[in-house]
Design an enzyme around this catalytic site. Structure first.
Site, PDB file in Angstrom:
ATOM      1  N   TYR A 145       0.825  -1.333  -0.148  1.00 13.56           N
ATOM      2  CA  TYR A 145      -0.015  -0.025   0.038  1.00 13.56           C
ATOM      3  C   TYR A 145       0.866   1.094  -0.079  1.00 13.56           C
ATOM      4  CZ  TYR A 145      -3.537   3.572   1.693  1.00 13.56           C
ATOM      5  OH  TYR A 145      -4.357   4.372   1.770  1.00 13.56           O
ATOM      6  N   ASP A 240       9.400   2.418  -0.403  1.00 13.90           N
ATOM      7  CA  ASP A 240       8.538   2.922   0.362  1.00 13.90           C
ATOM      8  C   ASP A 240       8.645   2.534   1.883  1.00 13.90           C
ATOM      9  OD1 ASP A 240       6.240   3.972   1.677  1.00 13.90           O
ATOM     10  OD2 ASP A 240       4.829   3.290   0.530  1.00 13.90           O
ATOM     11  N   LYS A 268       5.035   9.046   9.058  1.00 12.70           N
ATOM     12  CA  LYS A 268       4.966   8.555  10.459  1.00 12.70           C
ATOM     13  C   LYS A 268       5.966   9.014  11.478  1.00 12.70           C
ATOM     14  CE  LYS A 268       2.171   4.856   8.602  1.00 12.70           C
ATOM     15  NZ  LYS A 268       0.783   5.130   8.680  1.00 12.70           N
TER      16      LYS A 268
END
Length: 427
Positions: A145, A240, A268
């Site tokens: 994702y 990623d 994050k």
């Protein structure tokens, strides 16, 4: 049994205003059933809901709370930043300071751009990759994702997988025409795609350790061969590390593997719990970004001073001697304990972990791809998740999500978690 009356009422009220009663799909507990706890506060390794229930938290706001909730030094940095204003829409020295701290750990990011989310970082990094290579196609992996941009919602992981919507309605057919998909850990599929599209693929993007289809580790040689294939073809390799960055190791998967990607996305933890994403890489590629180059990308809240302050302090604490080692030791204690449950209870369960990130599947053998993850016993996980909540343990509400251990988790927390797991599997 937990009291959930106040959470139930809050959920019913929210459902009249928000689609599904939530502002991000997996929070609705559609994959596990029941009423999602509505959280009132968090501290250390614990969440507290409206009904006063306390949970040991293994989500950590989906990764960024690696120091635990409300770490005093991060809060102090935030209070200081708050005293100077909320947002300026203008450059600050703090942005450069954060970028320098990131660059020390991720030297592959010779230049970078701060944005407001991981989705934004992935969307922008692919735009840059296409512009630099003058190619239009990208290759991603099923179950990885990279945010909810149109071109990436093809066999995606995370909530899209949990809800059975890996290809979202509303995405124009043309938006995904250039998106190619391979199975994770399947190098022959990758080679075949490159044979079928020579000189057409701008970039390969992947989670170098998958976290959005559950914790799935790359097979030995997988990342190395991707580096070789892309170099030979002239395509770019994008890691990623929004989820893995600073968490599986201080220097991420690229630090563990010694593989240098052309471009990287982070998020994050880099924001310390506040909205922040980063993309960056080789100087010649990043020089394409406006205003230095022709590739346009902008954001009013990019480099927001509050997120920058939280991120800088979080990275400072993480970089202190022994901190990452302590987090890794706690995660290993949890992971080894989960592995032992299969022998104790007779329930097929496999677990893996790295740094402060872990995952487990109700499966008889290690999982190497999304296809294999789909073979896990999701019905058992649903029942297990509800029982764990009743015993005060908050796991990701999906069988296809990694979990996270923080500095604030104690040995007692982990022992309580493992005891709860054993009890739930035996009942």
């Amino acid at each position: 049994m937990r009291a959930i009356e106040l959470s139930r009422k809050a959920f019913e009220k929210a459902a009249k205003i928000f689609p599904g009663g939530v502002n991000s799909p997996v929070r609705a507990f559609g994959g596990v059933g029941g009423t999602p706890p509505f959280i009132k506060k968090a501290q250390g390794s614990y969440l507290y809901d409206l009904d006063g229930n306390r949970y040991i938290d293994y989500i950590g706001s989906w990764g960024p709370m690696i120091l635990g909730h409300g770490h005093p030094e991060v809060l102090e940095a935030l209070r200081e930043a708050l005293g100077q204003g909320l947002s300026y829409g203008a450059p600050t020295e703090g942005e450069t300071s954060l970028a320098e701290a990131i660059q020390l750990l991720y030297p592959s990011m010779e230049m970078m751009r701060l944005v407001s989310s991981g989705t934004e970082a992935c969307m922008a990094v692919l735009r840059v990759a296409r512009a630099f290579t003058k190619r239009e196609k990208i290759l991603k992996f099923a179950g990885c994702y990279h945010g909810h941009a149109d071109m990436l919602l093809v066999k995606a992981g995370s909530g899209a997988l949990t809800f059975g919507l890996p290809d979202s309605p509303g995405v124009p057919q043309g938006a995904t025409r250039g998106t190619l998909v391979a199975s994770y850990n399947n190098l022959e599929e990758v080679r075949e795609i490159f044979r079928n599209h020579p000189g057409e693929i701008a970039a390969v993007i992947l989670e170098p350790i998958v976290g959005n289809a559950g914790f799935i580790r790359p097979e030995p040689g997988f990342l190395e061969e991707l580096r070789s294939i892309t170099e030979k073809d002239g395509a770019l390799l994008i890691f990623d590390e929004v989820m893995t960055g600073f968490r599986v190791a201080l220097k991420g998967v690229q630090g563990l593997s010694k593989i240098k990607p052309d471009l990287t996305t982070l998020g994050k933890i880099a924001g310390g719990g506040m909205p922040l994403g980063v993309y960056g890489g080789r100087r010649d590629i990043m020089s394409m970004v406006a205003p230095q180059g022709p590739v346009y990308q902008a954001g009013t809240l990019s480099g927001n001073p509050l997120a920058v302050a939280c991120g800088r302090k979080t990275l400072e604490v993480l970089s202190r001697p022994g901190v990452m080692e302590e987090i890794s030791d706690k995660t290993e204690m949890l992971g080894q304990g989960i592995r032992s449950l299969s022998h104790k209870t007779g329930v097929p369960i496999v677990a893996d972990w790295q740094g402060g990130m872990f995952g487990f599947f109700f499966h008889s053998k290690p999982v190497r791809s999304l296809e294999e993850a789909k073979g896990c016993d999701s019905a058992r996980f649903k029942d297990f998740h509800q029982k764990m909540l009743d015993r005060g343990v908050y796991l990701a509400p999906s069988a296809f999500e990694a979990g996270f251990v923080s500095l604030a988790h104690s040995k007692a927390d982990i022992e309580q978690t493992l005891l709860a797991m054993e009890t739930c599997l035996e009942t």
